[in-house]
Scaffold this active site. Sequence first.
Site, mmCIF file in Angstrom:
data_model
loop_
_atom_site.group_PDB
_atom_site.id
_atom_site.type_symbol
_atom_site.label_atom_id
_atom_site.label_comp_id
_atom_site.label_asym_id
_atom_site.label_seq_id
_atom_site.Cartn_x
_atom_site.Cartn_y
_atom_site.Cartn_z
ATOM 1 N N GLU A 260 46.844 -4.579 7.180
ATOM 2 C CA GLU A 260 48.162 -4.292 7.767
ATOM 3 C C GLU A 260 48.737 -5.432 8.625
ATOM 4 O OE1 GLU A 260 47.979 -0.311 9.469
ATOM 5 O OE2 GLU A 260 47.664 0.559 7.486
ATOM 6 N N GLU A 365 43.924 2.026 1.076
ATOM 7 C CA GLU A 365 43.677 2.920 2.217
ATOM 8 C C GLU A 365 44.582 4.137 2.182
ATOM 9 O OE1 GLU A 365 43.218 1.101 6.187
ATOM 10 O OE2 GLU A 365 44.141 2.903 7.003
#
Length: 522
Positions: A260, A365
């Site tokens: 991220e 994820e």
Amino acid sequence: MVLLLPSALVVALVVSAADVTLCAGINRCVARNLGHDSVVCECNSTYCDGVGPVSLPPLGQYSTYLSSMAGSRMEPGLGQVQVNSTGAGLRLTIVPYQKYQRIKGFGGAMTDAAAINILSLSAGAQEQLLRQYFSKEGIGYSVVRVPMASCDFSTRLYTYADTPGDYDLKSFALAPEDVKMKIPLLQRAQALSSVPLSLLGSAWSAPAWMKTNGALIGKGSLKGQAGGKAHKTWAQYYIRFLEEYAKYNLTFWALTTGNEPSAGQITNYSFQALGFTPEEQRDWVAMDLGPALQSSAHPHTHILTLDDNRLLLPHWARVVLSDVHAARYIHGVAVHWYLDSFVPAEASLGATHQLYPEYYLFGTEACAGWRSADRGVKLGSWDRAEQYAHDILEDLNHYVVGWTDWNLALDQTGGPNWVKNFVDSPVIVDAKRDVFYKQPTFYSMAHFSAFLWEGSQRVGVSASGKTQLEFSAFVRADGSVVLIVLNRSSSAIQFEVWDPAVGYIPCTAPAHSLLTVAWNTH
């Protein structure tokens, strides 16, 4: 109708349009209703419900596996393929000559938290839990994401090189969390698996001394520019990680460019993050990570860019992959499922595939219970199982080649997590009672992972009319066909499957259910 036998075998009576079949199954789910809309299956050191090994009946018959809000959990059935149409209102036609992406695999993450929870059980229960995920009798996970050092699902903040100014990484060392917990569990998982596990490494943050903000958390990026000292050292850190794990006979299929990167651009971000713009990531891959990996002992390890929400696509891919110097080192684009409801799959995943079809899309994820309004563990939530199945089907129908869940196991609060960012997991551990609960989401994963082996290819499916069913079909390497059907509506839906190669398959998708139908074609 289910008959209970002393040996805890399930015998499901499956009634199709033409015949009745007795089907010997596997260990039953020990169901527990803990206050949500469905049940969990409880497992201990000596007993756990099983799924496989999944084998298909001979040509002319088909297998079904059903999970539902009403309590079915991978309930096996068997039926006879029909020569003539059953006249069902809805027909799903398999179109084998429409060929799409090939599957890589499904799995979950061996975080510090997952390892702590698995190891909190007795030896027998640990073995059961690992078998459930990785063995032939289990659900056939083949992908494991491994955080490189700490993330929020750790009990402390650390990296592998916390000595300030150590640009030569002389102090680089794996943590006790790796050596004592994650690595032994990964080795055990590999021993149980019938295929080599595809390990995927993701780093949350560079050491604080390499970063503009001097901290693992908050808004910060690497000091200097691509090609500079910090960027080169951060690339070498990845290589050192691969070298250290290789000493334990664990080799990595892929690395992401970092978890991220958008999080590290948010002021006061609460846990480990490293900010990159797509331009910065492009240049770091082109000048530092790509060349470092190429000249290392691990040149075949894939690099996946993004490792963030699909909201950032196709823009991120456009910036990184339209640069030939970066793109030559990259194999795929990694996506997370958060905020998926804000951006259509076609506008993000579909658009990226159309622009860059030679780069695969891979889900790295996902977890339930992350939203502030719907936080943490919900034991027995079928709604969350449907969220998983819907997202997986939508991803698969938009060229994604694999889907990785987040923590393999958590405790009943959804941790440990040092910043109290508690979420849900398909396996919830109760160490005090030495049991673990398999959540409905575990079975959502199973409907895909136990059937869609590596190399399975998505093919066309056309519906004869408008329907609330969601579905995707695949042809496996041996020619067998797998169809996965999700019914999120509150009514049962009858339909038939027509495979021109074999005939008509009569089916019912009960209300709030997930159904896998599979058959041989020769």
